[in-house]
Design a protein around this motif. Structure first.
Motif, PDB file in Angstrom:
ATOM      1  N   VAL A  49     -12.598  36.821 -52.012  1.00  0.00           N
ATOM      2  CA  VAL A  49     -11.509  36.578 -51.067  1.00  0.00           C
ATOM      3  C   VAL A  49     -11.707  35.231 -50.393  1.00  0.00           C
ATOM      4  CG1 VAL A  49     -10.344  37.424 -48.983  1.00  0.00           C
ATOM      5  CG2 VAL A  49     -11.255  39.059 -50.649  1.00  0.00           C
ATOM      6  N   ALA A  50     -10.597  34.498 -50.232  1.00  0.00           N
ATOM      7  CA  ALA A  50     -10.574  33.271 -49.427  1.00  0.00           C
ATOM      8  C   ALA A  50      -9.541  33.474 -48.333  1.00  0.00           C
ATOM      9  CB  ALA A  50     -10.223  32.073 -50.291  1.00  0.00           C
ATOM     10  N   MET A  51      -9.967  33.416 -47.082  1.00  0.00           N
ATOM     11  CA  MET A  51      -9.097  33.713 -45.937  1.00  0.00           C
ATOM     12  C   MET A  51      -9.266  32.622 -44.890  1.00  0.00           C
ATOM     13  SD  MET A  51      -9.181  37.262 -43.668  1.00  0.00           S
ATOM     14  CE  MET A  51      -8.861  38.271 -45.120  1.00  0.00           C
ATOM     15  N   TYR A  52      -8.192  32.344 -44.149  1.00  0.00           N
ATOM     16  CA  TYR A  52      -8.325  31.406 -43.033  1.00  0.00           C
ATOM     17  C   TYR A  52      -9.473  31.869 -42.149  1.00  0.00           C
ATOM     18  CZ  TYR A  52      -7.253  28.474 -39.033  1.00  0.00           C
ATOM     19  OH  TYR A  52      -7.351  27.562 -38.004  1.00  0.00           O
ATOM     20  N   GLY A  53     -10.352  30.925 -41.785  1.00  0.00           N
ATOM     21  CA  GLY A  53     -11.661  31.305 -41.282  1.00  0.00           C
ATOM     22  C   GLY A  53     -11.794  31.595 -39.811  1.00  0.00           C
ATOM     23  N   LEU A  54     -10.714  31.483 -39.022  1.00  0.00           N
ATOM     24  CA  LEU A  54     -10.811  31.731 -37.587  1.00  0.00           C
ATOM     25  C   LEU A  54      -9.972  32.948 -37.220  1.00  0.00           C
ATOM     26  CD1 LEU A  54     -10.525  28.068 -36.238  1.00  0.00           C
ATOM     27  CD2 LEU A  54     -12.576  29.355 -36.890  1.00  0.00           C
ATOM     28  N   CYS A  55     -10.565  33.881 -36.502  1.00  0.00           N
ATOM     29  CA  CYS A  55      -9.851  35.089 -36.084  1.00  0.00           C
ATOM     30  C   CYS A  55      -8.689  34.701 -35.169  1.00  0.00           C
ATOM     31  CB  CYS A  55     -10.808  36.035 -35.349  1.00  0.00           C
ATOM     32  SG  CYS A  55     -10.004  37.556 -34.766  1.00  0.00           S
ATOM     33  N   PRO A  56      -7.498  35.246 -35.381  1.00  0.00           N
ATOM     34  CA  PRO A  56      -6.347  34.864 -34.561  1.00  0.00           C
ATOM     35  C   PRO A  56      -6.412  35.373 -33.119  1.00  0.00           C
ATOM     36  CG  PRO A  56      -5.759  36.670 -36.034  1.00  0.00           C
ATOM     37  CD  PRO A  56      -7.139  36.223 -36.432  1.00  0.00           C
ATOM     38  N   HIS A  57      -7.387  36.217 -32.813  1.00  0.00           N
ATOM     39  CA  HIS A  57      -7.487  36.762 -31.458  1.00  0.00           C
ATOM     40  C   HIS A  57      -8.082  35.748 -30.487  1.00  0.00           C
ATOM     41  CE1 HIS A  57      -9.630  39.567 -28.465  1.00  0.00           C
ATOM     42  NE2 HIS A  57      -8.359  39.475 -28.097  1.00  0.00           N
ATOM     43  N   ARG A  58      -9.291  35.265 -30.766  1.00  0.00           N
ATOM     44  CA  ARG A  58      -9.927  34.254 -29.912  1.00  0.00           C
ATOM     45  C   ARG A  58     -10.438  33.067 -30.727  1.00  0.00           C
ATOM     46  NH1 ARG A  58      -7.802  36.596 -26.373  1.00  0.00           N
ATOM     47  NH2 ARG A  58      -8.710  37.653 -24.547  1.00  0.00           N
ATOM     48  N   TYR A  59     -10.010  32.990 -31.976  1.00  0.00           N
ATOM     49  CA  TYR A  59     -10.418  31.890 -32.865  1.00  0.00           C
ATOM     50  C   TYR A  59     -11.924  31.849 -33.095  1.00  0.00           C
ATOM     51  CZ  TYR A  59      -5.682  30.765 -31.522  1.00  0.00           C
ATOM     52  OH  TYR A  59      -4.331  30.860 -31.271  1.00  0.00           O
ATOM     53  N   GLU A  68     -16.819  44.984 -44.640  1.00  0.00           N
ATOM     54  CA  GLU A  68     -16.814  46.439 -44.754  1.00  0.00           C
ATOM     55  C   GLU A  68     -15.829  46.814 -45.856  1.00  0.00           C
ATOM     56  OE1 GLU A  68     -15.986  48.360 -41.073  1.00  0.00           O
ATOM     57  OE2 GLU A  68     -17.958  47.900 -40.199  1.00  0.00           O
ATOM     58  N   GLY A  69     -16.331  47.379 -46.940  1.00  0.00           N
ATOM     59  CA  GLY A  69     -15.464  47.641 -48.081  1.00  0.00           C
ATOM     60  C   GLY A  69     -14.954  46.340 -48.649  1.00  0.00           C
ATOM     61  N   ASP A  70     -13.647  46.188 -48.719  1.00  0.00           N
ATOM     62  CA  ASP A  70     -13.051  44.934 -49.160  1.00  0.00           C
ATOM     63  C   ASP A  70     -12.443  44.160 -47.998  1.00  0.00           C
ATOM     64  OD1 ASP A  70     -13.734  45.217 -51.808  1.00  0.00           O
ATOM     65  OD2 ASP A  70     -11.838  46.116 -52.407  1.00  0.00           O
ATOM     66  N   ALA A  71     -12.760  44.560 -46.775  1.00  0.00           N
ATOM     67  CA  ALA A  71     -12.209  43.926 -45.582  1.00  0.00           C
ATOM     68  C   ALA A  71     -13.294  43.148 -44.857  1.00  0.00           C
ATOM     69  CB  ALA A  71     -11.616  44.987 -44.656  1.00  0.00           C
ATOM     70  N   ILE A  72     -12.847  42.284 -43.927  1.00  0.00           N
ATOM     71  CA  ILE A  72     -13.797  41.550 -43.095  1.00  0.00           C
ATOM     72  C   ILE A  72     -13.538  41.918 -41.640  1.00  0.00           C
ATOM     73  CG2 ILE A  72     -12.343  39.458 -42.936  1.00  0.00           C
ATOM     74  CD1 ILE A  72     -15.066  37.878 -43.041  1.00  0.00           C
ATOM     75  N   VAL A  73     -14.623  42.129 -40.896  1.00  0.00           N
ATOM     76  CA  VAL A  73     -14.556  42.550 -39.501  1.00  0.00           C
ATOM     77  C   VAL A  73     -15.041  41.402 -38.629  1.00  0.00           C
ATOM     78  CG1 VAL A  73     -15.337  44.224 -37.791  1.00  0.00           C
ATOM     79  CG2 VAL A  73     -15.017  44.926 -40.177  1.00  0.00           C
ATOM     80  N   CYS A  74     -14.209  40.973 -37.693  1.00  0.00           N
ATOM     81  CA  CYS A  74     -14.597  39.899 -36.784  1.00  0.00           C
ATOM     82  C   CYS A  74     -15.764  40.360 -35.910  1.00  0.00           C
ATOM     83  CB  CYS A  74     -13.405  39.493 -35.918  1.00  0.00           C
ATOM     84  SG  CYS A  74     -13.807  38.167 -34.751  1.00  0.00           S
ATOM     85  N   GLY A  75     -16.741  39.483 -35.747  1.00  0.00           N
ATOM     86  CA  GLY A  75     -17.935  39.832 -34.987  1.00  0.00           C
ATOM     87  C   GLY A  75     -17.768  39.750 -33.481  1.00  0.00           C
ATOM     88  N   PHE A  79     -11.782  43.018 -34.697  1.00  0.00           N
ATOM     89  CA  PHE A  79     -10.521  42.990 -35.431  1.00  0.00           C
ATOM     90  C   PHE A  79     -10.855  42.977 -36.929  1.00  0.00           C
ATOM     91  CE2 PHE A  79      -7.011  41.399 -32.456  1.00  0.00           C
ATOM     92  CZ  PHE A  79      -7.644  41.864 -31.307  1.00  0.00           C
ATOM     93  N   THR A  80     -10.120  43.786 -37.699  1.00  0.00           N
ATOM     94  CA  THR A  80     -10.427  43.956 -39.112  1.00  0.00           C
ATOM     95  C   THR A  80      -9.249  43.487 -39.963  1.00  0.00           C
ATOM     96  OG1 THR A  80     -11.853  45.840 -38.612  1.00  0.00           O
ATOM     97  CG2 THR A  80     -11.099  45.618 -40.888  1.00  0.00           C
ATOM     98  N   PHE A  81      -9.572  42.753 -41.028  1.00  0.00           N
ATOM     99  CA  PHE A  81      -8.536  42.193 -41.898  1.00  0.00           C
ATOM    100  C   PHE A  81      -8.817  42.599 -43.337  1.00  0.00           C
ATOM    101  CE2 PHE A  81      -9.064  39.565 -38.183  1.00  0.00           C
ATOM    102  CZ  PHE A  81      -7.753  39.419 -37.723  1.00  0.00           C
ATOM    103  N   ALA A  82      -7.832  43.197 -43.985  1.00  0.00           N
ATOM    104  CA  ALA A  82      -7.954  43.569 -45.385  1.00  0.00           C
ATOM    105  C   ALA A  82      -7.995  42.318 -46.265  1.00  0.00           C
ATOM    106  CB  ALA A  82      -6.776  44.457 -45.792  1.00  0.00           C
ATOM    107  N   SER A  83      -8.301  42.505 -47.539  1.00  0.00           N
ATOM    108  CA  SER A  83      -8.449  41.359 -48.437  1.00  0.00           C
ATOM    109  C   SER A  83      -7.157  40.568 -48.587  1.00  0.00           C
ATOM    110  CB  SER A  83      -8.942  41.823 -49.811  1.00  0.00           C
ATOM    111  OG  SER A  83      -8.016  42.720 -50.399  1.00  0.00           O
ATOM    112  N   ASN A  84      -6.003  41.196 -48.310  1.00  0.00           N
ATOM    113  CA  ASN A  84      -4.730  40.472 -48.366  1.00  0.00           C
ATOM    114  C   ASN A  84      -4.362  39.846 -47.024  1.00  0.00           C
ATOM    115  OD1 ASN A  84      -3.985  42.677 -46.847  1.00  0.00           O
ATOM    116  ND2 ASN A  84      -2.346  43.377 -48.214  1.00  0.00           N
ATOM    117  N   GLY A  85      -5.273  39.928 -46.032  1.00  0.00           N
ATOM    118  CA  GLY A  85      -5.072  39.323 -44.729  1.00  0.00           C
ATOM    119  C   GLY A  85      -4.482  40.247 -43.676  1.00  0.00           C
ATOM    120  N   LYS A  86      -3.984  41.419 -44.076  1.00  0.00           N
ATOM    121  CA  LYS A  86      -3.355  42.333 -43.131  1.00  0.00           C
ATOM    122  C   LYS A  86      -4.356  42.806 -42.071  1.00  0.00           C
ATOM    123  CE  LYS A  86      -0.484  45.539 -41.536  1.00  0.00           C
ATOM    124  NZ  LYS A  86       0.647  45.183 -40.658  1.00  0.00           N
TER     125      LYS A  86
END
Length: 353
Positions: A49-59, A68-75, A79-86
Protein backbone atom coordinates in the motif's frame (compact mmCIF):
# COMPACT_ATOMS: atom_id res chain seq x y z
CA UNK A 1 13.35 25.52 -13.17
CA UNK A 2 16.77 24.75 -14.67
CA UNK A 3 17.10 23.39 -17.26
CA UNK A 4 13.40 23.58 -18.19
CA UNK A 5 11.35 26.58 -19.26
CA UNK A 6 8.41 25.64 -17.03
CA UNK A 7 8.28 26.16 -13.29
CA UNK A 8 7.17 22.59 -12.69
CA UNK A 9 9.91 19.98 -12.79
CA UNK A 10 7.96 16.76 -12.15
CA UNK A 11 6.53 14.56 -14.86
CA UNK A 12 3.73 13.01 -12.82
CA UNK A 13 2.22 10.46 -15.18
CA UNK A 14 5.05 7.94 -15.00
CA UNK A 15 5.74 4.80 -12.99
CA UNK A 16 8.56 5.69 -10.56
CA UNK A 17 10.38 3.25 -8.31
CA UNK A 18 8.98 3.71 -4.81
CA UNK A 19 11.16 1.09 -3.13
CA UNK A 20 12.89 -2.22 -3.54
CA UNK A 21 10.16 -4.75 -2.84
CA UNK A 22 11.97 -6.27 0.14
CA UNK A 23 11.99 -2.85 1.84
CA UNK A 24 8.21 -2.91 2.23
CA UNK A 25 7.11 -4.92 5.28
CA UNK A 26 4.48 -4.72 8.00
CA UNK A 27 6.63 -2.00 9.60
CA UNK A 28 5.39 1.18 7.88
CA UNK A 29 7.92 3.74 6.67
CA UNK A 30 7.72 7.13 5.02
CA UNK A 31 9.34 8.14 1.74
CA UNK A 32 8.83 11.56 0.16
CA UNK A 33 8.11 11.26 -3.58
CA UNK A 34 7.43 14.25 -5.84
CA UNK A 35 7.23 16.50 -2.77
CA UNK A 36 4.57 14.26 -1.20
CA UNK A 37 5.06 12.25 2.03
CA UNK A 38 4.05 8.65 1.31
CA UNK A 39 3.67 5.87 3.88
CA UNK A 40 4.50 2.45 2.46
CA UNK A 41 3.52 -0.81 4.14
CA UNK A 42 2.61 -4.42 3.49
CA UNK A 43 -0.66 -5.70 4.89
CA UNK A 44 -1.29 -9.11 6.41
CA UNK A 45 -2.55 -10.35 3.03
CA UNK A 46 0.81 -9.44 1.47
CA UNK A 47 -0.74 -6.53 -0.43
CA UNK A 48 1.51 -3.43 -0.63
CA UNK A 49 0.00 0.00 0.00
CA UNK A 50 1.07 3.57 -0.76
CA UNK A 51 -0.94 6.17 1.18
CA UNK A 52 -0.60 9.88 1.85
CA UNK A 53 1.69 9.86 4.85
CA UNK A 54 0.13 12.37 7.26
CA UNK A 55 -2.97 11.57 9.32
CA UNK A 56 -5.76 14.04 8.46
CA UNK A 57 -6.63 14.46 12.15
CA UNK A 58 -3.48 16.19 13.46
CA UNK A 59 -1.10 15.56 10.54
CA UNK A 60 0.88 13.05 12.57
CA UNK A 61 3.12 10.81 10.43
CA UNK A 62 1.31 7.53 9.76
CA UNK A 63 4.72 5.83 9.54
CA UNK A 64 4.88 6.22 13.32
CA UNK A 65 1.79 4.06 13.66
CA UNK A 66 1.32 0.32 13.09
CA UNK A 67 -0.23 -2.10 10.62
CA UNK A 68 -3.25 -4.14 11.73
CA UNK A 69 -4.44 -6.62 9.13
CA UNK A 70 -4.39 -4.69 5.88
CA UNK A 71 -5.03 -1.34 7.58
CA UNK A 72 -2.78 1.25 9.18
CA UNK A 73 -3.46 2.72 12.62
CA UNK A 74 -2.25 6.22 13.45
CA UNK A 75 0.01 6.21 16.49
CA UNK A 76 -1.38 9.48 17.88
CA UNK A 77 -5.15 8.94 18.37
CA UNK A 78 -5.72 5.54 16.78
CA UNK A 79 -7.52 6.66 13.63
CA UNK A 80 -7.55 3.62 11.33
CA UNK A 81 -7.39 3.61 7.54
CA UNK A 82 -8.08 0.62 5.31
CA UNK A 83 -5.78 -0.18 2.39
CA UNK A 84 -8.06 1.84 0.07
CA UNK A 85 -7.73 4.87 2.38
CA UNK A 86 -11.20 4.65 3.96
CA UNK A 87 -11.27 5.81 7.60
CA UNK A 88 -12.80 2.82 9.34
CA UNK A 89 -12.32 3.67 13.02
CA UNK A 90 -12.07 6.70 15.30
CA UNK A 91 -11.63 5.23 18.80
CA UNK A 92 -12.79 8.34 20.68
CA UNK A 93 -16.23 8.17 19.08
CA UNK A 94 -16.50 4.48 18.31
CA UNK A 95 -17.21 5.01 14.61
CA UNK A 96 -15.51 5.43 11.30
CA UNK A 97 -15.79 8.51 9.10
CA UNK A 98 -16.99 9.37 5.64
CA UNK A 99 -13.42 10.21 4.66
CA UNK A 100 -10.77 8.53 2.53
CA UNK A 101 -7.07 9.18 2.84
CA UNK A 102 -5.42 9.55 -0.60
CA UNK A 103 -3.78 6.38 -1.90
CA UNK A 104 -1.60 5.88 -4.96
CA UNK A 105 -1.43 3.07 -7.52
CA UNK A 106 1.38 0.71 -6.55
CA UNK A 107 2.65 -2.29 -8.53
CA UNK A 108 5.01 -4.83 -7.00
CA UNK A 109 6.91 -6.45 -9.84
CA UNK A 110 9.81 -8.66 -8.82
CA UNK A 111 12.46 -6.80 -6.88
CA UNK A 112 10.95 -3.39 -7.64
CA UNK A 113 7.77 -1.67 -6.49
CA UNK A 114 6.50 1.12 -8.75
CA UNK A 115 4.28 4.07 -7.81
CA UNK A 116 2.11 6.33 -9.98
CA UNK A 117 1.75 9.87 -8.62
CA UNK A 118 -0.28 11.35 -11.48
CA UNK A 119 -3.77 10.77 -12.86
CA UNK A 120 -4.75 7.36 -11.49
CA UNK A 121 -6.95 6.64 -14.50
CA UNK A 122 -3.81 6.55 -16.66
CA UNK A 123 -1.87 4.14 -14.41
CA UNK A 124 -1.50 1.23 -16.82
CA UNK A 125 1.06 -1.33 -15.52
CA UNK A 126 1.99 -2.01 -19.17
CA UNK A 127 3.74 1.39 -19.08
CA UNK A 128 6.35 0.12 -16.59
CA UNK A 129 9.71 -0.11 -18.44
CA UNK A 130 10.06 -3.58 -20.05
CA UNK A 131 12.11 -5.89 -17.83
CA UNK A 132 13.07 -8.09 -20.78
CA UNK A 133 15.00 -5.14 -22.21
CA UNK A 134 17.52 -5.24 -19.35
CA UNK A 135 17.33 -8.85 -18.13
CA UNK A 136 15.43 -8.22 -14.89
CA UNK A 137 13.48 -11.29 -13.70
CA UNK A 138 14.45 -13.03 -16.95
CA UNK A 139 15.79 -16.60 -17.44
CA UNK A 140 19.58 -16.67 -17.73
CA UNK A 141 20.04 -13.33 -15.99
CA UNK A 142 20.91 -12.36 -12.44
CA UNK A 143 20.23 -9.07 -10.66
CA UNK A 144 22.40 -7.85 -7.79
CA UNK A 145 24.04 -4.88 -6.05
CA UNK A 146 20.94 -3.05 -4.80
CA UNK A 147 21.67 0.49 -3.64
CA UNK A 148 19.60 3.50 -2.65
CA UNK A 149 20.87 7.06 -2.30
CA UNK A 150 19.06 10.28 -1.54
CA UNK A 151 20.88 12.87 -3.63
CA UNK A 152 20.84 16.50 -2.56
CA UNK A 153 20.29 17.52 -6.16
CA UNK A 154 17.47 17.76 -8.72
CA UNK A 155 16.71 14.65 -10.72
CA UNK A 156 17.65 16.17 -14.09
CA UNK A 157 21.28 16.43 -13.00
CA UNK A 158 21.39 12.64 -12.68
CA UNK A 159 19.70 12.25 -16.08
CA UNK A 160 22.27 14.59 -17.67
CA UNK A 161 25.10 12.71 -15.98
CA UNK A 162 23.97 9.36 -17.39
CA UNK A 163 23.40 10.64 -20.91
CA UNK A 164 26.94 12.04 -21.20
CA UNK A 165 29.51 9.38 -20.32
CA UNK A 166 32.55 11.51 -21.12
CA UNK A 167 32.83 12.05 -17.36
CA UNK A 168 33.97 8.42 -16.85
CA UNK A 169 37.76 8.96 -17.07
CA UNK A 170 37.56 12.03 -14.84
CA UNK A 171 34.99 11.37 -12.09
CA UNK A 172 35.49 7.59 -12.02
CA UNK A 173 39.00 7.00 -13.42
CA UNK A 174 37.62 3.90 -15.17
CA UNK A 175 40.06 1.89 -17.32
CA UNK A 176 39.22 2.39 -20.97
CA UNK A 177 37.03 5.38 -20.22
CA UNK A 178 39.15 7.57 -22.51
CA UNK A 179 37.67 5.70 -25.48
CA UNK A 180 34.36 7.42 -24.77
CA UNK A 181 35.85 10.89 -25.18
CA UNK A 182 36.01 10.56 -28.94
CA UNK A 183 33.52 7.75 -29.58
CA UNK A 184 30.82 8.52 -32.07
CA UNK A 185 27.33 7.52 -31.11
CA UNK A 186 24.37 6.23 -33.04
CA UNK A 187 20.94 7.11 -31.71
CA UNK A 188 17.69 5.25 -32.17
CA UNK A 189 14.13 6.12 -31.16
CA UNK A 190 12.73 2.77 -30.06
CA UNK A 191 9.19 2.02 -28.82
CA UNK A 192 10.59 1.36 -25.35
CA UNK A 193 13.44 3.88 -25.17
CA UNK A 194 15.66 6.48 -26.73
CA UNK A 195 18.84 4.47 -27.31
CA UNK A 196 22.47 5.45 -27.76
CA UNK A 197 25.03 3.00 -29.09
CA UNK A 198 28.68 3.99 -28.77
CA UNK A 199 30.96 1.78 -30.91
CA UNK A 200 34.63 1.56 -29.98
CA UNK A 201 37.64 -0.73 -30.02
CA UNK A 202 39.43 -2.02 -26.97
CA UNK A 203 42.14 -4.47 -25.94
CA UNK A 204 41.64 -6.85 -23.04
CA UNK A 205 41.70 -4.75 -19.86
CA UNK A 206 41.75 -5.37 -16.13
CA UNK A 207 38.04 -4.52 -16.09
CA UNK A 208 37.34 -7.26 -18.67
CA UNK A 209 39.28 -9.70 -16.52
CA UNK A 210 37.34 -8.71 -13.41
CA UNK A 211 34.05 -9.25 -15.18
CA UNK A 212 34.66 -12.25 -17.40
CA UNK A 213 37.69 -14.05 -15.93
CA UNK A 214 41.22 -14.64 -17.19
CA UNK A 215 40.26 -17.73 -19.21
CA UNK A 216 38.56 -15.57 -21.83
CA UNK A 217 41.47 -13.15 -22.32
CA UNK A 218 42.21 -12.28 -25.94
CA UNK A 219 45.06 -10.59 -27.78
CA UNK A 220 44.77 -7.59 -30.01
CA UNK A 221 41.81 -5.28 -30.35
CA UNK A 222 38.14 -6.12 -30.18
CA UNK A 223 35.11 -4.36 -31.57
CA UNK A 224 32.85 -3.33 -28.73
CA UNK A 225 30.01 -1.00 -27.99
CA UNK A 226 28.20 0.43 -25.01
CA UNK A 227 24.47 1.02 -24.76
CA UNK A 228 22.49 3.72 -23.00
CA UNK A 229 18.70 3.47 -22.92
CA UNK A 230 16.54 6.35 -21.70
CA UNK A 231 13.18 4.79 -20.82
CA UNK A 232 11.92 8.03 -19.34
CA UNK A 233 12.81 10.41 -16.51
CA UNK A 234 12.31 7.42 -14.16
CA UNK A 235 14.83 4.88 -15.51
CA UNK A 236 18.05 4.78 -17.51
CA UNK A 237 20.18 1.77 -18.46
CA UNK A 238 23.90 1.90 -19.17
CA UNK A 239 26.00 -1.09 -20.12
CA UNK A 240 29.41 -2.52 -19.57
CA UNK A 241 31.57 -3.34 -22.61
CA UNK A 242 29.58 -5.45 -25.07
CA UNK A 243 32.09 -7.36 -27.20
CA UNK A 244 30.96 -8.06 -30.75
CA UNK A 245 34.18 -9.22 -32.47
CA UNK A 246 37.75 -10.20 -31.60
CA UNK A 247 40.54 -10.09 -34.21
CA UNK A 248 41.58 -13.57 -35.28
CA UNK A 249 38.50 -15.27 -33.90
CA UNK A 250 35.42 -16.05 -35.90
CA UNK A 251 33.18 -16.06 -32.86
CA UNK A 252 33.15 -14.17 -29.61
CA UNK A 253 33.56 -16.63 -26.69
CA UNK A 254 30.16 -17.38 -25.20
CA UNK A 255 31.36 -16.50 -21.69
CA UNK A 256 31.77 -12.85 -22.65
CA UNK A 257 28.32 -11.77 -21.67
CA UNK A 258 26.52 -8.51 -21.01
CA UNK A 259 26.14 -6.46 -17.86
CA UNK A 260 23.73 -3.58 -17.40
CA UNK A 261 23.83 -0.85 -14.79
CA UNK A 262 20.31 0.26 -13.92
CA UNK A 263 19.53 3.74 -12.65
CA UNK A 264 16.12 4.33 -11.08
CA UNK A 265 15.44 8.07 -10.74
CA UNK A 266 12.58 9.15 -8.47
CA UNK A 267 12.32 12.85 -7.55
CA UNK A 268 12.02 13.39 -3.82
CA UNK A 269 11.61 17.17 -4.08
CA UNK A 270 12.53 19.93 -6.50
CA UNK A 271 16.12 19.71 -5.31
CA UNK A 272 16.55 16.13 -4.12
CA UNK A 273 16.30 12.70 -5.71
CA UNK A 274 15.95 9.04 -4.79
CA UNK A 275 18.54 7.10 -6.77
CA UNK A 276 17.91 3.35 -6.95
CA UNK A 277 20.77 1.31 -8.40
CA UNK A 278 21.21 -2.34 -9.32
CA UNK A 279 22.91 -4.44 -11.99
CA UNK A 280 21.86 -7.31 -14.21
CA UNK A 281 24.18 -9.78 -15.95
CA UNK A 282 23.96 -13.00 -17.97
CA UNK A 283 27.24 -14.63 -16.88
CA UNK A 284 29.00 -15.97 -13.75
CA UNK A 285 25.77 -16.14 -11.76
CA UNK A 286 27.23 -18.19 -8.91
CA UNK A 287 30.59 -16.47 -8.49
CA UNK A 288 30.35 -15.02 -4.98
CA UNK A 289 33.80 -13.46 -5.16
CA UNK A 290 32.85 -11.49 -8.25
CA UNK A 291 29.58 -10.57 -6.55
CA UNK A 292 31.31 -9.11 -3.51
CA UNK A 293 34.03 -7.26 -5.42
CA UNK A 294 31.67 -5.86 -7.98
CA UNK A 295 29.11 -4.74 -5.41
CA UNK A 296 31.82 -2.70 -3.71
CA UNK A 297 32.97 -1.15 -7.00
CA UNK A 298 29.43 -0.41 -8.14
CA UNK A 299 28.59 1.34 -4.88
CA UNK A 300 31.77 3.43 -5.05
CA UNK A 301 31.14 4.51 -8.65
CA UNK A 302 27.56 5.53 -7.92
CA UNK A 303 28.73 7.47 -4.85
CA UNK A 304 31.16 9.39 -7.07
CA UNK A 305 28.25 10.44 -9.28
CA UNK A 306 26.23 11.45 -6.23
CA UNK A 307 29.10 13.58 -4.93
CA UNK A 308 29.50 15.30 -8.31
CA UNK A 309 25.78 16.07 -8.61
CA UNK A 310 25.59 17.46 -5.09
CA UNK A 311 28.57 19.71 -5.81
CA UNK A 312 26.75 21.09 -8.86
CA UNK A 313 23.39 21.53 -7.13
CA UNK A 314 24.94 23.53 -4.30
CA UNK A 315 25.61 26.50 -6.62
CA UNK A 316 23.46 25.76 -9.65
CA UNK A 317 20.55 28.13 -9.07
CA UNK A 318 22.78 31.18 -8.75
CA UNK A 319 25.27 30.09 -11.40
CA UNK A 320 22.57 29.56 -14.03
CA UNK A 321 21.44 33.18 -13.63
CA UNK A 322 24.84 34.73 -14.29
CA UNK A 323 26.45 32.47 -16.89
CA UNK A 324 25.09 30.74 -19.96
CA UNK A 325 25.64 27.00 -20.04
CA UNK A 326 28.55 25.97 -22.26
CA UNK A 327 27.61 22.89 -24.26
CA UNK A 328 29.71 20.50 -26.33
CA UNK A 329 29.03 17.87 -29.01
CA UNK A 330 28.92 15.22 -26.27
CA UNK A 331 25.86 16.97 -24.81
CA UNK A 332 23.64 16.21 -27.80
CA UNK A 333 22.00 13.13 -26.21
CA UNK A 334 21.35 14.99 -22.95
CA UNK A 335 19.78 17.86 -24.88
CA UNK A 336 17.59 15.41 -26.80
CA UNK A 337 16.40 13.93 -23.51
CA UNK A 338 15.80 17.35 -21.98
CA UNK A 339 13.56 18.14 -24.95
CA UNK A 340 11.66 14.87 -24.46
CA UNK A 341 11.06 15.66 -20.80
CA UNK A 342 10.09 19.27 -21.58
CA UNK A 343 7.47 17.93 -23.97
CA UNK A 344 6.13 15.63 -21.25
CA UNK A 345 5.87 18.54 -18.81
CA UNK A 346 4.11 20.75 -21.34
CA UNK A 347 1.73 17.97 -22.33
CA UNK A 348 0.66 17.42 -18.72
CA UNK A 349 0.12 21.16 -18.20
CA UNK A 350 -1.97 21.35 -21.38
CA UNK A 351 -4.05 18.28 -20.49
CA UNK A 352 -4.43 19.34 -16.87
CA UNK A 353 -3.22 15.93 -15.75
Amino acid sequence: MYPFTSDTCFVRNRWYIAAFSDEITDAPFERTILDTPIVLFRGQSGHVVAMYGLCPHRYYPLALGKVEGDAIVCGYHGFTFASNGKCTRIPAQGTGAGFSQPTYPLVEKGRLTWIWMGDASLADPALIPPYEDFGLEQPGWKASSNSHFVIAGRSQLLVDNLMDLTHLPFIHDIAGGDALLHAKFVSEDRPASYRLKRPSQSPWTDFHELLFGADLAFEGMSDMHSLTDFYGPELIKTSGPITTRIDGKEMVPSGIGEIYFMHGITPESRNSTHYFGFTTRNFRHDDLTLEAIFAEIDLAVRQQDVDAIEAVEARLEHASTIQRELLSKADAPALKVRALIQNMLESEMTDGR
